[in-house]
Design an enzyme around this catalytic site. Structure first.
Site, PDB file in Angstrom:
ATOM      1  N   LYS A 108      40.085 -60.645  17.268  1.00  0.00           N
ATOM      2  CA  LYS A 108      40.413 -62.048  17.012  1.00  0.00           C
ATOM      3  C   LYS A 108      40.024 -62.541  15.628  1.00  0.00           C
ATOM      4  O   LYS A 108      38.880 -62.400  15.199  1.00  0.00           O
ATOM      5  CB  LYS A 108      39.695 -62.924  18.046  1.00  0.00           C
ATOM      6  CG  LYS A 108      40.266 -62.764  19.432  1.00  0.00           C
ATOM      7  CD  LYS A 108      39.536 -63.689  20.365  1.00  0.00           C
ATOM      8  CE  LYS A 108      40.184 -63.691  21.741  1.00  0.00           C
ATOM      9  NZ  LYS A 108      39.377 -64.486  22.674  1.00  0.00           N
ATOM     10  N   GLY A 163      28.242 -54.912  17.622  1.00  0.00           N
ATOM     11  CA  GLY A 163      28.259 -54.101  18.843  1.00  0.00           C
ATOM     12  C   GLY A 163      29.370 -53.068  18.906  1.00  0.00           C
ATOM     13  O   GLY A 163      29.126 -51.866  18.999  1.00  0.00           O
TER      14      GLY A 163
END
Ligand code: 3PG
Ligand code: MG
Length: 398
Positions: A197, A354
């Site tokens: 995104k 992450g």
């Protein structure tokens, strides 16, 4: 750097509170990834070897100010002890009588782990009362938790304002590498930003285009940029509401003399599943019923060529749906190219976030970058150019 490190501390016989990030992945009461424990152990070991009474603080998960037994830090004490090479005692509360008695019993060189700081509602509110109670347990504060430094919590920020404070070795390494990568890089500097995104990385993109010579955009967020340029995106994941934002980022790049590299070809499929039938198309060749799931070989070739003239690289986010082969090929090839350039001594490479670490591990190169941060949110906020309260508090005089 404008903060102290362990080098300037006299810790013998002192109670040293160490804020670690022991928020490790756990399943059925067992730690499943020891990376953070490995990174935090050296500071604890060094302090213990220097004769400090070491008191370790950490949050674990998000219990939201309540005692949640499944979020206890107790199961972390044994793996921590194994990595520190000393016994680690455990106290079932962070403050109060149980913690005070356990701290009072420590001898020089001994290590104590206190229970999850987030069991107390004052932690996330950065309450003065809790920060003062924590500070009363120690003589010196060492923050080794870069990955929690974006949180202005009692155990990261509040306590640092109440005790003489220093950065631990892991915090120091994170800050030194991030500084070499973004604040004072050898140029040219290239950033890779991937992931799904644009909306979650607007600030990051806007900051990076003012810092880099080249910004490489991959992942589904590239589809939003391609759509903003009027290219067809078929059924690809993209954010139609963010076309103006993408155009703004591109204008900002031009104004700052930065080049944005978007994919020139794509791996497309009609369905998103492992092993799905796929084809490689130029960016304007995607069919109405197809979706882009990875970048194509021409994009990787262009990236690899660009890499040859690059001195410093910062990476956050994958190029494609790397968890679902064969759509991992672009990310794997790009990661291996960065690893090879780093090994050859031509490149300083820093990665974080992450998904990124998982992608590098999938490519088998997590040890071949110059530095891989253990931080998720804190790494992103750093790339956004924000000040991290846990770091700022270390710079404040006492
Ligand atoms: C992390 O895992 O990103 C850090 O430990 C911070 O955790 P948090 O996002 O729950 O504050
Ligand atoms: Mg987080």
């Amino acid at each position: 750097m404008s903060f102290k490190t362990l080098d300037s501390l006299d810790v013998k016989g002192k109670r040293v509170l160490v804020r670690a990030d022991l928020n490790v992945p756990m399943a059925d009461g067992k730690v499943t990834d020891l990376t953070r424990i490995e990174r935090q152990a050296p500071t604890i070991r060094e302090l213990a070897e220097k004769g400090a009474k070491v008191i370790v603080l950490s949050h674990f998960d998000r219990p939201k100010g309540k005692v949640v037994p499944s979020m206890s830090l107790r199961p972390v004490a044994a793996p921590l002890a194994a990595h520190v090479g000393r016994a680690v005692a455990f106290a079932g509360d962070t403050i109060g009588a149980e913690a005070q008695v356990a701290v009072g019993a420590l001898k020089d060189g001994e290590v104590l782990l206190l229970e999850n700081t987030r069991f107390h509602p004052g932690e996330e509110k950065n309450e003065a009362g809790l920060a003062a109670e924590l500070a009363a347990l120690g003589d010196i504060f060492v923050n080794d938790a870069f990955s929690a430094a974006h949180r202005a919590h009692a155990s990261t920020e509040g306590v640092a304002r109440r005790l003489p404070s220093a950065a631990g070795r892991s915090m120091q390494a994170e800050l030194e590498h991030l500084s070499k990568a973004l604040a004072n890089p050898d140029r040219p500097l290239l950033a890779v930003v991937g992931g799904a995104k644009v909306s979650s990385k607007i600030d990051l993109l806007q900051n990076l285009v003012t810092k880099v010579e080249t910004l490489v955009i991959g992942g589904a967020m590239a589809n939003t940029f391609l759509a903003a340029q009027g290219k067809p995106v078929g059924k690809s994941l993209h954010e139609p509401d963010l076309l103006d934002t993408a155009l703004k980022v591109m204008r900002l790049a031009t104004d700052n003399g930065a080049v944005i590299l978007l994919p020139v070809d794509l791996v497309v499929a009609r369905e998103f599943k492992a092993g799905a039938a796929r084809r490689v198309v130029p960016v304007d060749g995607i069919g109405a019923d197809e979706m882009a799931l990875d970048v194509g070989p021409a994009t990787i070739a262009e990236f690899t060529t660009k890499l040859a003239g690059t001195r410093t690289l910062v990476w956050n986010g994958p190029f494609g749906a790397f968890e679902t082969p064969p759509f991992d090929a672009g990310t794997v090839a790009a990661a291996r190219a960065v690893a090879a350039a780093t090994r050859a001594g031509n490149l300083l490479s820093v990665a974080g976030g992450g998904d990124t670490v998982a992608a590098l591990a999938h490519a088998g190169v997590e040890n071949d970058f110059t530095y891989v941060s253990t931080a998720g949110g804190a790494f992103l906020e750093w790339l956004e150019g924000k000040e991290l309260p846990g770091v700022e508090a270390l710079k404040a005089p006492h």
